[in-house]
Design an enzyme around this catalytic site. Structure first.
Site, PDB file in Angstrom:
ATOM      1  N   LYS A  86      -0.764   5.397  -7.290  1.00 16.29           N
ATOM      2  CA  LYS A  86      -1.158   5.341  -6.019  1.00 16.29           C
ATOM      3  C   LYS A  86      -0.480   6.114  -5.353  1.00 16.29           C
ATOM      4  CE  LYS A  86      -1.685   2.608  -2.269  1.00 16.29           C
ATOM      5  NZ  LYS A  86      -1.020   2.172  -1.660  1.00 16.29           N
ATOM      6  N   ASN A  87       1.276   4.803  -5.360  1.00 21.21           N
ATOM      7  CA  ASN A  87       2.359   5.614  -4.313  1.00 21.21           C
ATOM      8  C   ASN A  87       3.204   6.274  -5.060  1.00 21.21           C
ATOM      9  OD1 ASN A  87       1.262   3.581  -2.888  1.00 21.21           O
ATOM     10  ND2 ASN A  87       2.814   1.298  -3.426  1.00 21.21           N
ATOM     11  N   CYS A 123       1.616  -2.050   9.916  1.00 19.70           N
ATOM     12  CA  CYS A 123       0.305  -2.607   9.620  1.00 19.70           C
ATOM     13  C   CYS A 123       0.532  -3.703   9.398  1.00 19.70           C
ATOM     14  CB  CYS A 123       0.481  -2.053   8.688  1.00 19.70           C
ATOM     15  SG  CYS A 123       1.215  -2.170   7.354  1.00 19.70           S
ATOM     16  N   ARG A 133       7.377  -3.072   9.549  1.00 20.75           N
ATOM     17  CA  ARG A 133       7.803  -1.180   8.837  1.00 20.75           C
ATOM     18  C   ARG A 133       7.943   0.174   9.899  1.00 20.75           C
ATOM     19  NH1 ARG A 133       2.670  -0.413   4.728  1.00 20.75           N
ATOM     20  NH2 ARG A 133       4.971   0.541   3.536  1.00 20.75           N
ATOM     21  N   ASP A 138       4.307  -5.805  -4.130  1.00 20.46           N
ATOM     22  CA  ASP A 138       2.658  -5.554  -3.979  1.00 20.46           C
ATOM     23  C   ASP A 138       1.934  -5.897  -5.915  1.00 20.46           C
ATOM     24  OD1 ASP A 138       3.324  -3.443  -2.571  1.00 20.46           O
ATOM     25  OD2 ASP A 138       3.551  -2.097  -3.644  1.00 20.46           O
ATOM     26  N   ARG A 140      -9.227   1.525  -1.402  1.00 16.47           N
ATOM     27  CA  ARG A 140      -7.867   2.290  -0.753  1.00 16.47           C
ATOM     28  C   ARG A 140      -6.536   2.491  -1.745  1.00 16.47           C
ATOM     29  NH1 ARG A 140      -4.886   0.748   4.683  1.00 16.47           N
ATOM     30  NH2 ARG A 140      -3.285   2.900   3.885  1.00 16.47           N
TER      31      ARG A 140
END
Ligand code: EPZ
Length: 423
Positions: free
Chosen positions: A22-23, A118, A123, A308, A400
């Site tokens: 995803k990233n 967030c 961030r 993560d 997500r």
């Protein structure tokens, strides 16, 4: 709102295909803005976030061809219809902020909402903006928007990042490929997603050297051409299933996972007593012993232990045979899973950026609430290891970032189902 119900206790056995990252995918999609020629990306994960990015690109005038069920997306930014990314979009998904650099580099101006904070931390994006200023852009912040302009084009610059940032490294790289002259980026992040982005940009005709090391050198070019690129395997998804297999017991093969991208995790898992093996096609994980040893971790930029995977590893340590210390060094508020894990019987004390996890004999299922993407998957892991039923609310967080999560776990024997409640 959907929820996920897990009946714990079943070991995981089977093969799990690992999706594209995803990233990486999100930044690769933004790269399509740099050229008037098409960019085709294979193994693009079908996630809420990547669909959202596709919708934003469409609103900027990019042609998006992503057939239902396909992992191949074709993006064609023949013309840019808009250079504005509104608050409503950027607020919902921070990575949309990454359209700023490519728009600035190609068109010479862009207006993109500041993402705001967030769940896991403040961030800020100051490093991104300083990099663009160093390349000659005028940046004004007005009404919550970044208004950036470089009407005569960006210029190559020498930029030393004061600390390591994945996003700033990628964003500076995205802008510098079309700048006039040479750019040298120093103290860069070295995550595999950065090398992936550089490989894609180079396939489009960019001249980038050193991605994956702390010094990246870019020679600007005047235009980029058509290219096709395969998104790197998602090391966080692979690491999550590796930890899930350790927590639930059993044996899984993570097809397509890249062992070298998972070094710090596999080392920690071996120290805990979990068997792992790496080959060119994937990673294999097996838990043999009844209880595993506690292992301390400290999150760090790559090649250190990834933030993560911190929540997932904490879920594993809740049932270790002893006490482990988990330090979060990247984000200031990334322990929101701890109180939820405690609802299943975990013994976790959080002090600042440190969590002391005292292993318990067993977890017992309970209703819990997802708070962010990685936190919610740590609850899935705990649910798989727990006795009885766990129901996880707010699963849109999971959607997500995890492609076909229930399907992949069910294929390995897990009792996981989604309960659709509508609304
Ligand atoms: C990326 O975020 C990932 N997101 C994150 O994944 C990941 O946790 C993080 O890298 C670290 O690996 C995407 O790629 C979309 P950073 P990013 O810039 O780029 C501070 C997930 O769950 N900072 O490396 O935003 C920042 O606040 C997500 O998939 C500044 O102060 O991370 C943080 O404390 C969550 N100013 C630290 O640096 C800046 O201008 C590192 O952040 C930029 C960052």
């Amino acid at each position: 709102m959907d929820s996920i119900t897990i009946v714990g206790g079943a070991p995981l056995r089977g093969v799990i295909p690992i999706s594209g990252a995803k990233n990486s995918g999100l930044k690769l999609m933004a790269a399509a803005l740099l050229s008037d020629q098409p960019l085709t990306l294979d193994r693009m994960p079908r996630l809420a976030d990547t669909r959202f990015m596709a919708a934003l690109l469409e609103s900027l005038g990019v042609g998006v061809d992503w057939p239902e069920g396909s992992g191949t997306i074709r993006l064609h930014a023949a013309e840019i219809a808009s250079t504005i990314a509104p608050y409503d979009l950027v607020r919902k998904m921070r990575a949309t902020f990454n359209v700023l650099g490519p728009l600035l580099a190609r068109i010479g101006h862009a207006t993109v909402s500041l993402p705001g904070g967030c769940a896991i931390g403040a961030r800020p994006v100051d490093l991104h903006l300083k990099a663009f200023e160093a390349m000659g852009a005028d940046i004004v912040i007005e009404g919550g928007y970044v208004k950036a302009a470089a009407l005569r084009g960006l210029k190559g610059a020498s930029i030393v990042f004061p600390f390591v940032s994945v996003g700033a490294t990628e964003h500076a790289m995205l802008a510098a490929v079309l700048a006039q002259g040479d750019t040298v980026l120093d103290n860069c992040a070295r995550e595999p997603e950065i090398a992936d982005l550089a490989n894609c940009l180079n396939a489009m005709g960019a001249k980038i050297e050193g991605a994956g090391t702390s010094e990246i050198r870019i020679t600007g070019v005047t235009s980029l051409h058509e290219a096709r690129h395969r998104v790197v395997a998602d090391r966080i998804e692979a690491g999550t299933y590796a930890i899930a297999a350790a927590a639930a017991g059993g044996e899984v093969r993570l097809e397509g996972a890249v062992g070298q991208h998972l070094g710090a995790l596999l080392q920690a898992m071996r120290a805990a007593g979990v068997e792992t093996a790496v080959d060119p096609e994937g990673v294999w994980v097996r838990r043999t012993s009844e209880r595993f040893k506690p292992v301390d971790i400290d999150t760090q930029p790559f090649p250190g232990f990834p933030t993560d995977l911190q929540a997932q590893f904490m879920a594993l340590m809740t049932v270790a045979n002893g006490t482990s210390i988990i330090r979060e060094n990247i984000f200031e508020n990334r322990f929101m899973h701890a109180p939820e894990l405690s609802r299943l019987g975990a013994d976790i004390a959080v002090r600042g950026n440190e969590a002391v996890v005292r292993g318990v004999d067993k977890l017992v299922g309970a209703p819990v609430m997802a708070t962010d993407l990685r936190a919610s998957v740590s609850l899935v892991i705990a649910g798989l290891a727990a006795e009885g039923e766990t129901t996880i609310g707010r699963v849109y967080h999971l959607d997500r970032g995890f492609e076909r999560l229930e399907e992949k776990l069910q294929a390995c024997g897990a009792d996981v189902r989604r309960v659709r409640t509508g609304g």
